[in-house]
Write a protein that holds these residues in place. Structure first.
Motif, PDB file in Angstrom:
ATOM      1  N   SER A 181       0.861  -1.201   0.000  1.00 11.11           N
ATOM      2  CA  SER A 181       0.000   0.000   0.000  1.00 11.11           C
ATOM      3  C   SER A 181       0.893   1.245   0.000  1.00 11.11           C
ATOM      4  O   SER A 181       0.588   2.247  -0.626  1.00 11.11           O
ATOM      5  N   SER A 182       1.993   1.162   0.701  1.00 16.90           N
ATOM      6  CA  SER A 182       3.040   2.182   0.545  1.00 16.90           C
ATOM      7  C   SER A 182       4.334   1.429   0.262  1.00 16.90           C
ATOM      8  O   SER A 182       4.390   0.215   0.425  1.00 16.90           O
ATOM      9  N   CYS A 183       5.339   2.140  -0.233  1.00 10.36           N
ATOM     10  CA  CYS A 183       6.621   1.478  -0.523  1.00 10.36           C
ATOM     11  C   CYS A 183       7.585   1.857   0.602  1.00 10.36           C
ATOM     12  O   CYS A 183       7.868   3.035   0.814  1.00 10.36           O
ATOM     13  N   THR A 223       9.736   5.790   3.832  1.00 10.53           N
ATOM     14  CA  THR A 223       8.550   5.611   2.986  1.00 10.53           C
ATOM     15  C   THR A 223       8.735   6.423   1.707  1.00 10.53           C
ATOM     16  O   THR A 223       9.156   7.577   1.774  1.00 10.53           O
ATOM     17  N   LEU A 224       8.427   5.803   0.565  1.00 12.21           N
ATOM     18  CA  LEU A 224       8.613   6.491  -0.722  1.00 12.21           C
ATOM     19  C   LEU A 224       7.507   7.520  -0.919  1.00 12.21           C
ATOM     20  O   LEU A 224       6.315   7.173  -0.895  1.00 12.21           O
ATOM     21  N   ASP A 225       7.901   8.778  -1.065  1.00 15.43           N
ATOM     22  CA  ASP A 225       6.944   9.835  -1.437  1.00 15.43           C
ATOM     23  C   ASP A 225       6.959   9.871  -2.957  1.00 15.43           C
ATOM     24  O   ASP A 225       7.891  10.385  -3.563  1.00 15.43           O
ATOM     25  N   GLU A 226       5.913   9.258  -3.549  1.00 17.47           N
ATOM     26  CA  GLU A 226       5.913   9.101  -5.011  1.00 17.47           C
ATOM     27  C   GLU A 226       6.026  10.465  -5.702  1.00 17.47           C
ATOM     28  O   GLU A 226       6.700  10.603  -6.710  1.00 17.47           O
ATOM     29  N   ALA A 227       5.399  11.498  -5.146  1.00 18.32           N
ATOM     30  CA  ALA A 227       5.412  12.825  -5.783  1.00 18.32           C
ATOM     31  C   ALA A 227       6.837  13.369  -5.820  1.00 18.32           C
ATOM     32  O   ALA A 227       7.309  13.872  -6.848  1.00 18.32           O
ATOM     33  N   LEU A 228       7.546  13.182  -4.723  1.00 22.80           N
ATOM     34  CA  LEU A 228       8.927  13.688  -4.655  1.00 22.80           C
ATOM     35  C   LEU A 228       9.904  12.706  -5.284  1.00 22.80           C
ATOM     36  O   LEU A 228      11.008  13.065  -5.685  1.00 22.80           O
ATOM     37  N   GLY A 229       9.481  11.402  -5.318  1.00 25.36           N
ATOM     38  CA  GLY A 229      10.416  10.381  -5.806  1.00 25.36           C
ATOM     39  C   GLY A 229      11.550  10.161  -4.818  1.00 25.36           C
ATOM     40  O   GLY A 229      12.651   9.778  -5.176  1.00 25.36           O
ATOM     41  N   GLU A 230      11.261  10.441  -3.548  1.00 29.69           N
ATOM     42  CA  GLU A 230      12.283  10.316  -2.498  1.00 29.69           C
ATOM     43  C   GLU A 230      11.795   9.400  -1.377  1.00 29.69           C
ATOM     44  O   GLU A 230      10.601   9.417  -1.040  1.00 29.69           O
ATOM     45  N   PHE A 231      12.695   8.601  -0.826  1.00 25.54           N
ATOM     46  CA  PHE A 231      12.393   7.840   0.392  1.00 25.54           C
ATOM     47  C   PHE A 231      12.594   8.788   1.578  1.00 25.54           C
ATOM     48  O   PHE A 231      13.673   9.370   1.727  1.00 25.54           O
TER      49      PHE A 231
END
Ligand SMILES: O=P(O)(O)OC[C@H]1O[C@](O)(COP(=O)(O)O)[C@@H](O)[C@@H]1O
Length: 349
Positions: free
Chosen positions: A179-181, A195-203
Motif C-alpha cells: 500500500s506504501s513502498c 517511505t517512498l513519497d511518489e510525488a517527490l520520488g524520495e524515500f
C-alpha cells in the motif's frame, strides 16, 4: 447544511521543512564515520535505492503493462520465474554493475555468483530481487531483500567473498512494495525505515530507530506444513495457541517474507519458516533471505535462530543454501528455543 466536521483536520501539522531523505540519512552516516568512510557504501546504497524506486513503479503498474505471469524459464531452485522476477533481477544487476562499487553479486534468480569483470568494487551484494513471488499476480505485498559484504581484495573478487556468515554483513535491508513502498535499512547502527513519497520520488525517514517489542501477540508460520513440522515447532505453536494462562496469539501469514518480517519488526511476535521432515533445510535461502532479515532483526533488538543456532553464525557452503528461520521478539524466540533445547530428537539443524 454544513458538512459534518471530521476530527482528521484537527491535528494535521504543517509539512516539515527539515526533510530527512534516505540519501541525506546515508550521507550523515558516512560523515559520522569521518575519514574511515570512502563513500563507496554510500554510492552503493544510493544505487540500490534507485533500483527500489524503479521496481516499485513496475510492480505498481504490472497488471497494466502485461508484466504479470510467468517469464517462461525457471531458476536454479527449480522455481518458475515470474516476469517481474526477471525484470527486477536485471534492474539490480545493471545498476550494481554500473555503480562501480560492487565486484561480486549473488541473486536468487541467477545460478552462479556474478563476478563483475574489471570492477574495483570493494563490496559484494547478495539479493532476492523480488521476494514473495507467489503473491505477485494477486497484487499482494512483495519485496526486495539485500545484504552487503566487504570484498577482501577487489582484484581477486570471488564467491569466497560471500560464502561468509551473516555476522560479516556490513549492511542489510529490504524494500516492501505494498500500500506504501517502505525501505528498511541497517548499516550496523540500528534500523531505520523510509517511505517512498511518489510525488517527490524520495524515500523519507518515517520510522527512525526501529526497536522490535520484546514480546508480541502475533505468530506467522505456514501451518499448512505442520504435518511435517518437527515436534518442538508443533509444541511451541500449541503453547501459544492454547496457553495455560493469558490470551492465545493471533495468526498472520502473508506468504511474502518481506511483508511478514516487516510486520513482525513493527508489531513484535515471531515469524518462522522451519525445517521439517520433508524439507531438511527449510525453504528460505541463507545469503539473500535469512541473513539480511536476521541482521535487521538483531539490529532492532530481536533474536534470529535456526532453533538451535544463531542464524548469523551459520557458515554457508553454497550461494543458494537454505536454513531454518525463526526470528522476532526476544522473549518469543527464546520461548521457541526452549522447546528445541528440551528435545532430543534427530535432525540436521
Ligand atoms: O508459500 P510458502 O511455502 O509458505 O513460502 C512462502 C515463503 O517463500 C517465499 O515466497 C520465498 O521467496 P521467493 O518468492 O523469493 O522464492 C518467501 O517470501 C515466503 O516467506
Amino acid at each position: 447544511m454544513a458538512a459534518p466536521q471530521t476530527t482528521l483536520g484537527a491535528d494535521l501539522e504543517p509539512p516539515t521543512t527539515d526533510l530527512i531523505t534516505l540519501t541525506r540519512h546515508i550521507l550523515s552516516r558516512q560523515r559520522a564515520l569521518g575519514e574511515e568512510a570512502s563513500g563507496d557504501l554510500t554510492m552503493l546504497l544510493i544505487a540500490i535505492q534507485v533500483t527500489s524506486k524503479y521496481i516499485a513503479s513496475n510492480v505498481r503498474k504490472a497488471r497494466l503493462i502485461n508484466l504479470v505471469g510467468l517469464a517462461g524459464a525457471s531458476n536454479v531452485q527449480g522455481e518458475d520465474q515470474k516476469k517481474l522476477d526477471v525484470l527486477s533481477n536485471d534492474i539490480m544487476v545493471n545498476a550494481l554493475s554500473a555503480s562501480g562499487k560492487c565486484s561480486v553479486m549473488v541473486s536468487e534468480e541467477v545460478d552462479e555468483a556474478i563476478i563483475v569483470g574489471g570492477s574495483k568494487g570493494t563490496y559484494a551484494v547478495v539479493f532476492d530481487p523480488l521476494d514473495g513471488s507467489s503473491n505477485i499476480d494477486a497484487g499482494v505485498n512483495v519485496g526486495t531483500i539485500f545484504g552487503i559484504y566487504k570484498v577482501a581484495d577487489p582484484s581477486k573478487a570471488s564467491v569466497a567473498d560471500v560464502l561468509k556468515p551473516g555476522k560479516d554483513l556490513v549492511a542489510a535491508g529490504y524494500t516492501m512494495y505494498g500500500s506504501s513502498c517502505n525501505l528498511v535499512l541497517s548499516t550496523g547502527q540500528g534500523v531505520d525505515g523510509f517511505t517512498l513519497d511518489e510525488a517527490l520520488g524520495e524515500f523519507i525517514l518515517t520510522h527512525p530507530d526501529i526497536k522490535i517489542p520484546s514480546r508480541g501477540k502475533i505468530y506467522s508460520f505456514n501451518e499448512g506444513n505442520s504435518l511435517h513440522f518437527y515436534e518442538p515447532t508443533n509444541k511451541y505453536l500449541e503453547s501459544i495457541k492454547y496457553p495455560a494462562n493469558g490470551k492465545p496469539y493471533s495468526a498472520r501469514y502473508i506468504g511474502s517474507m518481506v511483508a511478514d518480517v516487516h510486520r513482525t519488526l513493527l508489531y513484535g511476535g515471531i515469524f518462522g519458516y522451519p525445517d521439517d521432515k520433508k524439507s531438511k533445510d527449510g525453504k528460505l535461502r541463507m545469503l539473500y533471505e535469512a541473513f539480511p532479515m536476521s541482521f535487521l532483526t538483531e539490529q532492532a533488538g530481536g533474536v534470529a535462530t535456526t532453533g538451535t543456532q544463531r542464524i548469523l553464525d551459520v557458515v554457508p557452503k553454497n550461494i543458494h543454501g537454505r536454513c531454518p528461520v525463526f526470528l522476532g521478539s526476544k522473549d518469543d524466540v527464546e520461548d521457541l528455543k526452549k522447546f528445541y533445547a528440551a528435545w532430543d530428537g534427530e535432525k540436521k539443524w
